[in-house]
Design an enzyme around this catalytic site. Structure first.
Site, PDB file in Angstrom:
ATOM      1  CD  GLU A  95      -3.095  -4.035  -1.869  1.00 46.22           C
ATOM      2  OE1 GLU A  95      -4.213  -3.605  -2.251  1.00 46.22           O
ATOM      3  OE2 GLU A  95      -2.903  -4.808  -0.955  1.00 46.22           O
ATOM      4  NE  ARG A 105      -6.594   0.559  12.014  1.00 44.66           N
ATOM      5  CZ  ARG A 105      -5.705  -0.203  12.352  1.00 44.66           C
ATOM      6  NH1 ARG A 105      -5.404  -0.220  13.502  1.00 44.66           N
ATOM      7  NH2 ARG A 105      -5.399  -1.213  11.498  1.00 44.66           N
ATOM      8  CB  CYS A 158       1.531   0.319   1.943  1.00 46.01           C
ATOM      9  SG  CYS A 158       2.919  -0.712   2.683  1.00 46.01           S
ATOM     10  CG  HIS A 183       0.087  -4.940   1.448  1.00 41.03           C
ATOM     11  ND1 HIS A 183      -0.849  -3.935   1.089  1.00 41.03           N
ATOM     12  CD2 HIS A 183       0.894  -4.065   2.176  1.00 41.03           C
ATOM     13  CE1 HIS A 183      -0.602  -2.935   1.704  1.00 41.03           C
ATOM     14  NE2 HIS A 183       0.135  -3.075   2.437  1.00 41.03           N
TER      15      HIS A 183
END
Ligand code: PCA
Length: 226
Positions: A95, A105, A158, A183
């Site tokens: 990342e 969500r 995360c 990830h």
């Protein structure tokens, strides 16, 4: 009888520097979280002369950051790599950037679902990873392990932990400590595409060794068009 000078007590060897690697508890509808299994598999191993402290964070807004901050205070690592599961990704995802927003969500493991809240009120919009992500990309690919640079870590726990980590490492007490987020894909049987746990663990070992030894990152293209 002449007395011998006392033999000096042997000095205790200097403790090995540490590297902190975290994973997350299972969350949502998923079973095992490969990031936690990988962090625990690496715990107490040696990478580039550093002792790995592997730990698991709760998949909970707020509490995850508190546990991470406590681990950093306790172990004073030279490097911190947080890992999380990104179901649907085919590669180890390095990342690039953490953003200052929580927008969930799904609910976290404590039932919270923050929407459009800052991770740290009044703090910068974003922080870049301080890991040498391009060099890590190259070493993973040279070892035959699928890897990519990712331009977004999402807006769930995360990214929350990634942002919290980078904000912490930006404070004067953590000068010189590098960190970021990686990830990892699903395990076989959890969904497709998947990566066997041994490959994920081997990949993280390679990525960590690279991050511990490469000071200046490479300049190779790994951007995205969308
Ligand atoms: N992945 C989630 C949170 C915990 C994890 O392993 C994420 O990508 O935000």
């Amino acid at each position: 009888m002449a007395s011998r000078p006392p033999t000096p007590a042997p000095e205790a060897p200097a403790p090995r520097p540490t590297v902190l690697v975290t994973g997350f508890e299972p969350f949502g509808a998923g079973g095992d979280n490969p990031s936690a299994l990988a962090a625990l598999a690496l715990n107490d191993s040696d990478i580039a002369g550093h002792r790995v402290v592997g730990a698991v964070l709760p998949t909970v807004f707020g509490a995850s950051r508190a546990v991470l901050e406590d681990l950093v205070a306790r172990h004073r690592p030279a490097l911190v790599v947080c890992c999380g599961l990104a179901g649907g990704r085919a590669a180890i995802s390095l990342e690039r950037i953490a953003i200052n927003v929580d927008d969930a969500r799904i609910a976290d493991n404590a039932g919270a679902q923050p929407v459009d809240l800052p991770v740290v009120a009044g703090a910068p919009a974003a922080y870049f990873s301080t890991l040498p992500i391009k060099a890590m990309l190259q070493s993973l690919r040279s070892a035959g392990i699928a890897a990519e640079v990712s331009q977004t870590a999402g807006t769930f726990v995360c990214n929350h932990v990634f942002y919290g980590l980078m904000h912490l490492l930006a404070q004067p007490g953590c000068r010189g400590v590098r960190g970021g987020l990686v990830h990892v894909p699903w395990l076989p049987g959890q969904g497709e595409p998947a990566m066997p746990l041994e490959t994920t663990v081997a990949g993280l070992r390679i990525a960590l060794a690279c991050a511990l030894t490469v000071r200046k990152d490479l300049r190779i293209a790994a951007g995205a068009l969308d």
